[in-house]
Design an enzyme around this catalytic site. Structure first.
Site, PDB file in Angstrom:
ATOM      1  N   THR A  19       0.832  -1.215   0.000  1.00 26.02           N
ATOM      2  CA  THR A  19       0.000   0.000   0.000  1.00 26.02           C
ATOM      3  C   THR A  19       0.859   1.254   0.000  1.00 26.02           C
ATOM      4  O   THR A  19       0.613   2.185  -0.791  1.00 26.02           O
ATOM      5  CB  THR A  19      -0.931   0.010   1.240  1.00 26.02           C
ATOM      6  N   LYS A  40      -8.353  -1.999  -4.932  1.00 25.65           N
ATOM      7  CA  LYS A  40      -8.012  -3.047  -3.949  1.00 25.65           C
ATOM      8  C   LYS A  40      -9.209  -3.979  -3.998  1.00 25.65           C
ATOM      9  O   LYS A  40     -10.219  -3.771  -3.305  1.00 25.65           O
ATOM     10  CB  LYS A  40      -7.829  -2.410  -2.563  1.00 25.65           C
TER      11      LYS A  40
HETATM   12  N1  LIG Z   1       9.463   2.183   3.495  1.00 25.25           N
HETATM   13  C1  LIG Z   1       8.888   2.092   4.697  1.00 25.25           C
HETATM   14  N2  LIG Z   1       9.404   2.765   5.753  1.00 25.25           N
HETATM   15  C2  LIG Z   1       8.848   2.655   6.969  1.00 25.25           C
HETATM   16  N3  LIG Z   1       7.787   1.914   7.260  1.00 25.25           N
HETATM   17  C3  LIG Z   1       7.226   1.222   6.255  1.00 25.25           C
HETATM   18  C4  LIG Z   1       7.731   1.277   4.921  1.00 25.25           C
HETATM   19  N4  LIG Z   1       6.965   0.483   4.137  1.00 25.25           N
HETATM   20  C5  LIG Z   1       6.024  -0.026   4.942  1.00 25.25           C
HETATM   21  N5  LIG Z   1       6.172   0.402   6.212  1.00 25.25           N
HETATM   22  C6  LIG Z   1       5.395  -0.002   7.413  1.00 25.25           C
HETATM   23  O1  LIG Z   1       4.861  -1.288   7.187  1.00 25.25           O
HETATM   24  C7  LIG Z   1       3.445  -1.260   7.335  1.00 25.25           C
HETATM   25  C8  LIG Z   1       2.836  -2.155   6.308  1.00 25.25           C
HETATM   26  O2  LIG Z   1       2.942  -1.550   5.036  1.00 25.25           O
HETATM   27  P1  LIG Z   1       1.764  -1.680   3.992  1.00 25.25           P
HETATM   28  O3  LIG Z   1       0.462  -1.428   4.656  1.00 25.25           O
HETATM   29  O4  LIG Z   1       2.101  -0.847   2.816  1.00 25.25           O
HETATM   30  O5  LIG Z   1       1.906  -3.233   3.650  1.00 25.25           O
HETATM   31  P2  LIG Z   1       0.990  -4.099   2.684  1.00 25.25           P
HETATM   32  O6  LIG Z   1       1.889  -5.023   1.955  1.00 25.25           O
HETATM   33  O7  LIG Z   1       0.127  -3.214   1.901  1.00 25.25           O
HETATM   34  O8  LIG Z   1       0.124  -4.917   3.754  1.00 25.25           O
HETATM   35  P3  LIG Z   1      -1.286  -5.680   3.501  1.00 25.25           P
HETATM   36  O9  LIG Z   1      -0.921  -7.080   3.125  1.00 25.25           O
HETATM   37  O10 LIG Z   1      -1.936  -5.601   4.863  1.00 25.25           O
HETATM   38  O11 LIG Z   1      -2.051  -4.953   2.451  1.00 25.25           O
HETATM   39  C9  LIG Z   1       3.066   0.219   7.186  1.00 25.25           C
HETATM   40  O12 LIG Z   1       1.890   0.511   7.872  1.00 25.25           O
HETATM   41  C10 LIG Z   1       4.249   0.907   7.770  1.00 25.25           C
HETATM   42  O13 LIG Z   1       4.120   0.907   9.182  1.00 25.25           O
HETATM   43 MG   LIG Z   2      -1.949  -3.108   1.854  1.00 22.58          MG
END
Ligand SMILES: Nc1ncnc2c1ncn2[C@@H]1O[C@H](COP(=O)(O)OP(=O)(O)OP(=O)(O)O)[C@@H](O)[C@H]1O
Ligand SMILES: [Mg+2]
Length: 233
Positions: A19, A40
């Site tokens: 995300t 999504k």
């Molecule tokens: N580059 C980054 N720097 C710091 N924190 C990050 C970074 N990328 C992601 N995060 C942290 O990791 C968490 C999860 O990221 P994200 O929600 O984008 O994952 P996702 O793959 O979309 O998860 P889901 O499977 O739940 O959709 C974020 O809420 C944030 O706290």
């Molecule tokens: Mg996500």
């Protein structure tokens, strides 16, 4: 006039940054003048008290600056933080796949480019016999894989790419997230080793960003670390 392709953004696991990166990419591509839509198709989790039920959908919507409805962007929301398949069993509901495909077709028609965020990883079950990989195949998009740089990423990434090969899903490249200069050898070596072992292009390496929630900050980071021109032909 340039042309752009739409992509399905998947990850090597849940929580890898799909995300955060999809939202920033959408905003960066918007800045280049591309009409980017976001989707999504299925989200699960505790519903937010205000705005859209899914926080992922809120982030993507805000970043893309679109006006599409929640039903279009996120046709299926399961109010329980499990895989879609587990949620359907626990809640005794079924997932309306034709509805998802219909909304996808609508969105891809009205936008120049669509970024679709997956659910968990590529083998996350949606139904007993239908996985995220089947959904990618059904909608016919190329993928971008978001992967971690921490220990364990070689295993997860290679398995993800093997499944893409099995399903004949074209992979545009990988984005290595959480690359932290102060980290251990796994972080430092991961992108080079991933490329060496898979031959799949690394589209960018995104550092750990303390204020990742600030869209402007993430946009600057993505503009610096991802070759956005590779999205335009
Ligand atoms: N580059 C980054 N720097 C710091 N924190 C990050 C970074 N990328 C992601 N995060 C942290 O990791 C968490 C999860 O990221 P994200 O929600 O984008 O994952 P996702 O793959 O979309 O998860 P889901 O499977 O739940 O959709 C974020 O809420 C944030 O706290
Ligand atoms: Mg996500």
């Amino acid at each position: 006039m340039f042309s752009v392709k739409s992509f399905f953004v998947t990850g090597t696991d849940t929580g890898v940054g799909k995300t955060v990166i999809t939202a920033a990419l959408a905003m960066c591509l918007r800045k280049l003048g591309i009409d980017v839509g976001v989707m999504k198709p299925i989200a699960s989790g505790i519903p937010q008290k205000t705005g859209f039920k899914s926080s992922d959908v809120s982030s993507l919507y805000e970043a893309a600056g679109i006006t599409d409805s929640e039903e279009m962007i996120n046709p299926v929301f399961l109010p329980i933080p499990t895989s879609p398949y587990d949620a359907t069993k626990i809640l005794n509901v079924s997932i309306d796949m034709p509805l998802i495909f219909e909304k996808f077709q609508n969105l891809i028609k009205i936008h120049q480019m669509l970024l679709v965020e997956g659910i968990g990883g590529i083998m996350t079950p949606i139904t007993k016999n239908f996985f995220v990989a089947d959904m990618i195949k059904a909608i016919g998009l190329d993928t971008i894989i978001v992967t971690r740089s921490t220990l364990g990423t070689l295993n997860h990434t290679i398995m993800t790419l093997r499944m893409c090969k099995d399903y004949e899903i074209p992979v545009k490249g990988m984005i290595v997230n959480y690359f932290d200069e102060r980290g251990g050898p796994a972080e430092k070596n991961a992108p080079a080793t991933l490329y060496e072992l898979t031959g799949i292009p690394i589209l960018g390496i995104i550092p750990f960003v303390k204020d990742y929630q600030k869209l402007d900050t993430m946009v600057n980071i993505v503009e610096k670390n991802i070759d956005l021109n590779s999205f335009i032909s």
